[in-house]
Design an enzyme around this catalytic site. Structure first.
Site, short mmCIF file in Angstrom:
data_model
loop_
_atom_site.label_atom_id
_atom_site.label_comp_id
_atom_site.label_asym_id
_atom_site.label_seq_id
_atom_site.Cartn_x
_atom_site.Cartn_y
_atom_site.Cartn_z
N GLY B 42 0.84 -1.20 0.00
CA GLY B 42 0.00 0.00 0.00
C GLY B 42 0.87 1.25 0.00
O GLY B 42 1.89 1.30 0.68
N GLY B 44 -0.60 4.59 0.15
CA GLY B 44 -1.35 5.79 0.52
C GLY B 44 -0.61 6.56 1.59
O GLY B 44 0.61 6.43 1.74
N HIS B 268 -20.96 8.60 6.01
CA HIS B 268 -20.73 10.05 5.92
C HIS B 268 -22.03 10.74 5.53
O HIS B 268 -22.70 10.33 4.60
CB HIS B 268 -19.66 10.32 4.87
N SER B 286 -17.30 17.32 0.97
CA SER B 286 -16.54 17.49 2.20
C SER B 286 -17.39 18.00 3.37
O SER B 286 -18.22 18.89 3.22
CB SER B 286 -15.40 18.48 1.99
N ARG B 332 -20.29 12.89 12.37
CA ARG B 332 -20.85 12.26 11.18
C ARG B 332 -21.94 11.24 11.48
O ARG B 332 -22.94 11.18 10.78
CB ARG B 332 -19.73 11.58 10.39
N HIS B 403 -18.39 5.40 4.09
CA HIS B 403 -17.23 6.26 3.84
C HIS B 403 -15.91 5.77 4.44
O HIS B 403 -14.84 6.05 3.90
CB HIS B 403 -17.53 7.66 4.37
N LEU B 443 -6.60 11.43 7.77
CA LEU B 443 -5.31 11.85 7.22
C LEU B 443 -4.29 11.94 8.35
O LEU B 443 -3.14 11.55 8.22
CB LEU B 443 -5.45 13.20 6.52
#
Lengths: 260, 639
Positions: B42, B44, B268, B286, B332, B403, B443
């Site tokens: 991976g 990412g 989400h 977003s 959320r 999500h 993130l």
């Protein structure tokens, strides 16, 4: 809606390719082009015809994986979008749509519409970064960056590396891609120390990969899904000249700093 | 505590645990580092940052991704931002507050020590990314700008317009590229992990398939890192990239790694609604839009007037009504359920009544269209591309969608799974987010794990392995795994059925969304546990996988991943059925109080991590109790 698709089929990199014709029937106008291909592929699969291979992933216009030429236009008829964001309502019922891969020598076809764009990775490896190690970076607000400069850097940094610029260019030149990365990093204070090496390294890597040269027709700007402006290529050339000149006078030193 | 789950949380006060552990950890001498090889699957945020950092430190690294380039990893699609406790706004933020908001946001189902460390290193992440040239938004004076996200009353989210994930990923990708050029990382693109190889109970290698040639190869290393993201595509329709899959973590599970909290799936609240059966993908808008957008539906049921014709006093700004202190910025899970509730009441908008408005009229009035454009331009453009509607003029229509998966492979404080030598970072592990993830935290976790945690903890593990002792890739264990992978591919290709694999995927997704989506109950979950094995049996009887294994074969790639989803989906429902409480995104209808989650801390304040017992056998549910030393377990309120 109904469409006739003329699709480039090529079994692998060594095979020769040809167009095949398929019908796409009862297509909802709100389908994306790729969703339409999904439907066609399920139909081909059921009929014992190998489904059409194409590259895609995020399907929201940001990963840069999708890469189709539709009726001669990289990323299709819609301005400022990727192929995955092209919707069938952009076409007329009954249209014939020619579907091809990127046609660039340095992006060999792997199968059908899938090409190998790893040349872009090698161009980034040649200088498209800031040499910073993990762990001991200075406090982020230590070096203020004016709003306008940060916004301009973002405008360039927003390039998704899809390769449409090269696909649209009659010389197969990805100069817009290189210009975007150079503009992004060279306009920020963090990018200054490697400014000259970056531009020399990336442009030379571009040549080594067998891409063509830029002749300023601006075809790249017209198809760029992120609307990266052609002006950046002008800046790239200026930076390249300045760095080359500096390199010529200090052959063993660093080609940093002085450009533009 | 279960014998196999030792979280290895350091002793001592919360704020000192990480420093203390770093000081205790064994080091690898510089001249020995190059003798160790680390395999990282991976590329990412988690994988690329880990690969770049470890290579800089001197380890030999091999990096694998199924995409054509590491730059395409799905982290690239994250829009809104990344949290950090910098307190640049002087609004009272601190490491403790970020920690507290995250634990509360996760409904007290995450491990305190991990979350505290995440908040601690968050400030370093921003420094690191700025040094790499990530063009974060700036104030006019040149200082970094911030915005607010759900679940917090401070402004701590750093952003690069609506493409923060892209910019952070490109930063990590560039760091990775620099190490590739330096010869310290060997990259394998278009390569998918299909099995994990163990030697003497330790992770020592992987089997991968070259997606262009179909060739299977074995790779040996001293440790394996999985950074393969989440498994939300098990639901078919989701905001994930189409290629995101569970195969790497699922094969690790089948080799003995515990899979924790699989039922914790984030929905989400602000996605573009589903419009048709053909749809392959849901697109997120977003959460940052909820800073300025106001969510509402008509007060009357089935009110089909266009939004502009519905007067103010006939609108229900339901978030502001139900959650006055957080309003539209409630987390959320809360916002998703609120949207579902008003739609269930027959007040949803749009063609099928499954949508609510996100209205920007007020902010357009306040700062003008130009001002809104500067903040959210690409999001409005994306909305326009997909829906053909102009959100500057009329409200967006949004609806919740799958999500993020908070569940994943179980890891201890060192980010190591219960299989020694198998490390798991980012969304692929279960840690940090509990039962619900706050916005702008994914993130943060990916980069925290890859840049600032794993480089220390992996070294501590490797220091205990003899340099140069890793097996050869032709050892017996590798040959066995290689043969099994080849046999599986052969089996998929020889089913010879009539149904394209995508149809199985869509059916699985419908079962999961229906019975294990935003709301679950006992009867529905039992039903799903009957339906999924039937669908799986049908898959292995009637799937149609064309082509061969020795070529670029996208149908085969899909079939291989869907076969895993068909197994994982069942575990997900089993986990949801066993957790007889509601917490965060896991809403069991039987356990609620005034429409909100009713937790059961006496019986379920734990991580549930499942271990595989062989085909056809029920897996074992292992438990890691969650002990809160610094936070009092409280009912979560955003009212």
């Amino acid at each position: 809606m109904n469409f006739t698709l003329k699709v480039w089929r090529q079994k692998n990199a060594d095979a020769s390719g040809a167009f095949e014709t398929y019908e796409a029937k009862d297509i909802n106008p709100n389908m994306s082009f790729l969703e339409m291909l999904d439907v066609v592929n399920d139909d081909l699969t059921k009929r014992g015809i190998p489904p059409i291979a194409f590259d895609h992933d995020c399907r929201e216009g940001i990963c840069g994986t999708c890469s189709l030429v539709l009726n001669g236009d990289p990323h299709g008829p819609t301005q400022g979008t990727t192929t995955c964001q092209v919707y069938m309502r952009s076409f007329q019922d009954g249209d014939v749509i020619v579907v091809e891969p990127w046609r660039v020598g340095a992006f060999p076809v792997l199968r059908d519409l899938v090409t190998d764009r790893s040349a872009f990775d090698r161009i980034i490896q040649a200088g498209g970064y800031v040499s910073v190690r993990t762990g001991q970076a200075p406090e982020a607000n230590g070096a203020p960056i004016p709003h306008r400069m940060a916004e301009a850097a973002f405008d360039a940094a927003h390039c998704i590396g899809c390769g449409a610029c090269a696909a649209a260019c009659k010389n197969g030149s990805p100069m817009l891609f290189v210009a975007a990365k150079v503009a992004h990093l060279n306009s920020l204070p963090q990018g200054q120390p490697e400014r000259g090496e970056r531009v020399l390294g990336m442009v030379r890597a571009l040549d080594a990969e067998g891409f063509g040269s830029c002749t300023h027709t601006t075809a790249c700007e017209a198809v760029c899904p992120k609307e990266i402006p052609y002006d950046l290529i002008v800046r790239l050339n200026r930076e390249f000249l300045a760095a080359s000149a500096q390199e010529a006078v200090t052959p063993h030193g660093h080609a940093g700093g002085a450009a533009g | 505590m279960s014998a196999i789950l030792n979280p290895r949380v350091p002793e001592g006060p919360l704020a000192e645990k990480w420093t203390r552990r770093k000081n205790e950890m064994k080091l690898v001498a510089p001249n020995n580092k190059r003798k160790y090889k680390v395999l990282i699957v991976g590329t990412g945020l988690g994988g690329a940052s880990a690969a770049a950092s470890l290579a800089e430190m001197g380890y030999e690294v091999e990096s694998f991704c199924f995409q054509d380039s590491p730059r395409r990893a799905h982290s690239i699609a994250a829009q809104g931002g990344i949290n950090a406790a910098k307190n640049y706004q002087n609004d009272g933020d601190s490491v403790y507050r970020l920690f507290y908001d995250t634990v509360k946001g996760g409904d007290f189902r995450s491990r305190e020590a991990n979350v505290y460390r995440l908040a601690q290193v968050s400030t370093q992440i921003i420094d690191q990314c700025v040094a790499q040239g990530v063009p974060f938004a700036r104030e006019y004076g040149g200082m970094l700008a911030n915005r607010s996200f759900g679940g917090a009353q401070v402004s701590r989210t750093f952003y690069a317009r609506g493409a923060t994930g892209q910019q952070l990923l490109l930063g990590a990708y560039q760091a990775l590229s620099r190490q590739i050029a330096a010869g310290r990382i060997k990259l394998h693109e278009r390569t998918e992990m299909v099995d994990l190889v163990l030697e003497d109970g330790k992770a020592k290698g992987i089997i991968v398939r070259d997606l262009v040639t179909g060739e299977l190869t074995a790779h040996a290393g001293d440790a394996v890192v999985l950074a393969t993201g989440g498994y939300g595509n098990v639901f078919y329709l989701s905001t994930y990239a189409r290629g995101s899959n569970a195969t790497a973590i699922w094969r690790a599970y089948k080799r003995g790694a515990a899979l924790a909290n699989p039922c914790f799936t984030q929905i989400h609240p602000t996605c573009i609604p589903v419009t048709g059966d053909y749809q392959s993908k849901l697109t997120l808008m977003s959460e940052s839009l909820r800073n300025d957008g106001r969510m509402w539906v008509p007060k009357k049921q089935h009110d089909s007037r266009p939004p502009a014709q519905i007067p103010e006093d006939e609108r229900d700004y339901f978030m502001e009504r139900m959650y006055p202190s957080y309003g539209n910025l409630a987390p959320r899970d809360i916002a998703s359920r609120a949207a579902k509730r008003v739609c269930d009441e027959g007040r949803g908008v749009g063609p099928n009544g499954l949508g609510v408005y996100l209205d920007f009229a007020d902010v357009v009035k306040r700062i003008g269209e130009e001002g809104v454009r500067e903040k959210y331009a690409n999001l409005f453009q994306m909305y326009n591309e997909i829906t053909h509607e102009d959100a500057y003029k009329a409200p967006m229509r949004i609806y919740p969608a799958i999500h993020y998966t908070m569940g994943g492979l179980w890891v201890d404080y060192q980010l190591m799974s219960n299989v020694p030598g198998l490390f798991v970072v980012g969304e692929a592990n279960f840690s940090d987010h509990g039962a619900n993830r706050l916005g702008a935290s994914a993130l943060m976790q990916g980069l925290a794990d890859g840049y600032f945690v794993l480089p220390y903890t992996l070294g501590d593990y490797l220091a205990g392995e003899k340099p140069g002792s890793r097996p050869k890739a032709d050892a017996a264990s590798f040959q066995t795994a290689h043969k099994e992978s080849a046999a599986r591919i052969e089996r998929l290709l020889s089913i010879g059925g009539k149904k394209p694999v995508s149809e199985f995927h869509r059916e699985l997704g419908k079962i999961l969304w229906h019975y294990c989506g935003m709301a679950r109950n006992d009867a529905g979950l039992r039903k799903a546990l009957e339906l999924i094995p039937q669908l799986r049996a049908e898959f292995w009887r009637d799937a149609l996988v064309p082509g061969t294994g020795a070529e670029l074969n996208q149908s085969l790639e899909k079939a291989n991943r869907i076969a895993d989803f068909l197994e994982l989906g069942e575990l997900l429902c089993r986990d949801a059925l066993t957790r007889a409480e509601s917490c965060g995104c896991h809403f069991r209808e039987e356990f609620q109080e005034e429409g909100e989650c009713k937790r059961n801390d006496a019986d379920y304040a734990h991580v549930a991590a499942w271990t595989y017992n062989g085909e056809g056998q029920e897996p074992t549910r292992n438990v890691e109790p969650l002990t809160y030393e610094n936070i009092k377990l409280a009912t979560r309120s955003y009212k």
